[in-house]
Design an enzyme around this catalytic site. Structure first.
Site, short mmCIF file in Angstrom:
data_model
loop_
_atom_site.label_atom_id
_atom_site.label_comp_id
_atom_site.label_asym_id
_atom_site.label_seq_id
_atom_site.Cartn_x
_atom_site.Cartn_y
_atom_site.Cartn_z
N LYS A 196 0.81 -1.21 0.00
CA LYS A 196 0.00 0.00 0.00
C LYS A 196 0.85 1.27 0.00
O LYS A 196 0.39 2.32 -0.45
CB LYS A 196 -0.93 0.03 1.23
CG LYS A 196 -1.87 -1.16 1.33
CD LYS A 196 -2.83 -1.23 0.16
CE LYS A 196 -3.87 -0.14 0.17
NZ LYS A 196 -4.88 -0.30 -0.89
N ARG A 198 5.25 2.87 0.30
CA ARG A 198 6.69 2.72 0.52
C ARG A 198 7.19 3.98 1.21
O ARG A 198 6.80 5.08 0.84
CB ARG A 198 7.44 2.50 -0.79
CG ARG A 198 7.11 1.19 -1.47
CD ARG A 198 7.98 0.97 -2.70
NE ARG A 198 7.62 -0.26 -3.39
CZ ARG A 198 8.10 -1.45 -3.10
NH1 ARG A 198 8.97 -1.56 -2.10
NH2 ARG A 198 7.73 -2.52 -3.77
N GLY A 199 8.04 3.79 2.20
CA GLY A 199 8.52 4.94 2.96
C GLY A 199 10.01 4.89 3.17
O GLY A 199 10.75 4.13 2.54
N ARG A 200 10.45 5.74 4.11
CA ARG A 200 11.87 5.91 4.37
C ARG A 200 12.52 4.62 4.86
O ARG A 200 13.66 4.32 4.52
CB ARG A 200 12.02 7.03 5.42
CG ARG A 200 13.42 7.41 5.78
CD ARG A 200 13.42 8.60 6.76
NE ARG A 200 12.65 8.28 7.96
CZ ARG A 200 11.48 8.82 8.25
NH1 ARG A 200 10.93 9.68 7.42
NH2 ARG A 200 10.83 8.50 9.36
N PHE A 201 11.81 3.84 5.67
CA PHE A 201 12.43 2.68 6.30
C PHE A 201 11.86 1.35 5.82
O PHE A 201 12.18 0.31 6.37
CB PHE A 201 12.29 2.78 7.82
CG PHE A 201 13.04 3.92 8.42
CD1 PHE A 201 14.42 4.00 8.30
CD2 PHE A 201 12.38 4.92 9.09
CE1 PHE A 201 15.12 5.05 8.86
CE2 PHE A 201 13.07 5.98 9.65
CZ PHE A 201 14.45 6.05 9.53
N CYS A 203 8.39 -0.83 3.58
CA CYS A 203 7.11 -0.77 2.87
C CYS A 203 5.99 -1.25 3.79
O CYS A 203 6.23 -1.96 4.76
CB CYS A 203 7.15 -1.61 1.60
SG CYS A 203 7.55 -3.34 1.87
N ASP A 321 7.96 13.77 13.15
CA ASP A 321 7.76 13.63 11.70
C ASP A 321 6.28 13.80 11.39
O ASP A 321 5.70 13.03 10.62
CB ASP A 321 8.28 12.28 11.21
CG ASP A 321 8.43 12.24 9.69
OD1 ASP A 321 8.48 13.31 9.07
OD2 ASP A 321 8.50 11.13 9.13
#
Length: 512
Positions: A196, A198-201, A203, A321
């Protein structure tokens, strides 16, 4: 000597019937999905099974028994599962579960399914025949059970060490950590469905845990520190709140280089506030509901609670964040705060831990963060979150249809000024030196509620950190504004403004 040879022969014969014995090839399974309309799939048919080359494939079926009426839930292919090995029939053995589940090997073996709970009856005693047993019979009866048991133990140990269990916990000795809050997760069928985000660290996957959908955030092993940090925040006393993401479990999967670190949480189908605003224009009441519940969640996160619902002391926590991408929406548009990988706790008498200054998403960084001039105290970090909240509130207002006038396409804060991928230098120039903020459209200020909300936004992103509002104050302001616009008067309201530029603003409130 003859007895030794006999023992060796029995052992060899038993080992010869190893794990591959009785394996049936599975290529196709009967498919059925009771939720086919919601999930936009076929209702029934035949599913072709595909998997890794060295893994076995199975068929499965799940159903409910409502007072004798069988309600089929799902059928289809199943991944490599030791519990399904060498089963030619689909038989559920649990005593009385909510949802019955069975798996088997062989094409279309899940066409028929049944429930056969394990029954423990009286022990059957073998009566030897009247004649005196020979030495051979004594040896066979004595050694065969021992040999079979030994081989079974060795086989189970070998499989435990050499295969990646699809649904079990894998421990890493150097950092066992606290036990997962939901030990039953590893015992239930959990299947990843689709990526759903994908991010900095890592998925985020949508997954199915029995009949419920969950979110699985998967970190690679090199991002172990972020996984540990977020797990610790979730395990902090008092983190169960309707406006904070519900935590289910933290697990480690796989071994060595294949190790993955999982965080399992509640799944929210509407996704993030960013995604929702991209595809939807919101009403005035929807804006108020999202903004108020979002402020309530951040206010609770920032709050220090000495004794929280019998769980112990909940310290103040700064998110670090905060952005629209990290605000999820429930089906009724209630806001839920997520992604605590950079969050930091402030416990009395303890250092706050990792408090590097420039962390988070550049676009949402407060002026003092961009300058590198942070006071490393609790209040300073909470005020940084409030600056970001001001930007998120602006995003909400920019997509509201409360007044006559055009509603522009969704844009991120400062996207109009410096584009979609600003550098740190771009933001320093715009935010710090020029002291610019996202623009308020003239027609927004013609609506009494939006005009008051714009005043609140300005007090959130004030250049002077100590002048910013607290999250609790923002929550109260929005509730009062909503009541005022919807016809309920309140003496505590800030004055209705018709222009942000030529109005006497109310006294600014500290974030503490």
């Amino acid at each position: 000597m003859s007895a030794s040879w006999l023992t060796l022969a029995v052992l060899c014969a038993t080992l010869g019937a190893g794990p591959g014995h009785g394996e049936a090839e599975t290529r196709e399974c009967i498919y059925y999905n009771a939720n086919w309309e919601l999930e936009k799939t076929n209702q029934s048919g035949v599913e072709r099974c595909e998997g890794e080359k060295d893994k076995r494939l199975h068929c499965y079926a799940s159903w409910r028994n409502n007072s004798g009426s069988i309600e089929l839930v799902k059928k289809g292919c199943w991944l490599d599962d030791f519990n399904c090995y060498d089963r030619q029939e689909c038989v559920a053995t649990e005593e009385n579960p909510q949802v019955f589940f069975c798996c088997c090997e062989g094409n279309y073996c899940n066409e028929k399914f049944t429930h056969l709970p394990e029954v423990t009856g009286p022990e059957v005693i073998y009566e030897p025949p009247p004649p005196t047993p020979s030495l051979l019979n004594i040896l066979v009866y004595s050694l065969l059970p021992i040999a079979v048991l030994s081989v079974a133990i060795l086989l189970a140990f070998w499989m435990y060490r050499h295969r990646k269990p699809p649904y079990g916990h894998v421990d890493i000795n150097e950092d066992p950590g606290p036990p997962p809050p939901s030990p039953l997760v590893g015992l239930k069928p959990l299947q990843l469905l689709e990526i759903k985000a994908r991010g900095r660290f890592g998925c985020v996957w949508k997954a199915q845990l029995m009949n419920d959908y969950v979110a699985v955030k998967i970190f690679p092993i090199q991002d172990k520190q972020s996984w540990q940090s977020e797990r610790e925040i979730f395990n902090t006393p008092g983190m169960k709140h309707e406006n904070l993401l519900q935590f289910i479990a933290a697990e480690k999967r796989g071994t060595n280089l294949e190790t993955e670190l999982w965080l399992i949480t509640a799944f929210h189908d509407k996704g993030s506030l960013t995604d929702y605003l991209k595809g939807n224009i919101i009403s005035w009441n929807e804006l108020c509901h999202v903004a108020e519940t979002m402020a309530r969640g951040l206010s609770y996160l920032h709050e220090d609670v000495p004794w929280c619902k019998g769980e112990g002391h909940k310290p103040a926590i700064a998110h670090r964040d905060f952005k629209s991408k990290n605000v999820l929406l429930k089906n009724d548009l209630t806001a839920v705060l997520a992604d605590f990988g950079l969050a930091v706790r402030f416990e009395p008498g303890k250092p706050p831990g990792d408090t590097h200054g420039q962390v988070g998403t550049r676009r949402y960084m407060a002026p003092e963060v961009l300058e590198g001039a942070i006071n490393f105290q609790r209040d300073a970090f909470l005020r940084i979150d409030m600056y970001a909240m001001g930007l998120v509130l602006w995003e909400l207002v920019s997509r509201c249809r409360a007044v006559d006038g055009p509603v522009d396409e969704y844009m991120l804060p400062f996207e109009e000024e410096i584009g979609q991928h600003p550098s740190l230098e771009d933001l320093q120039e715009v935010v710090v030196h020029k002291k610019m903020r996202p623009v308020f459209k003239d027609h927004w200020l013609k609506h009494p509620g939006l005009a008051q909300l714009c005043v609140t936004i300005e007090e959130c992103w004030d250049h002077d950190a100590e002048a910013r509002l607290s999250a609790g104050c923002v929550e109260e302001r929005i509730a009062q504004i909503r009541k005022s616009v919807n016809g309920t008067t309140s003496d505590c309201l800030v004055s209705i403004v018709t222009s942000v530029t030529n109005v006497d603003l109310p006294p600014k409130e500290s974030s503490i």
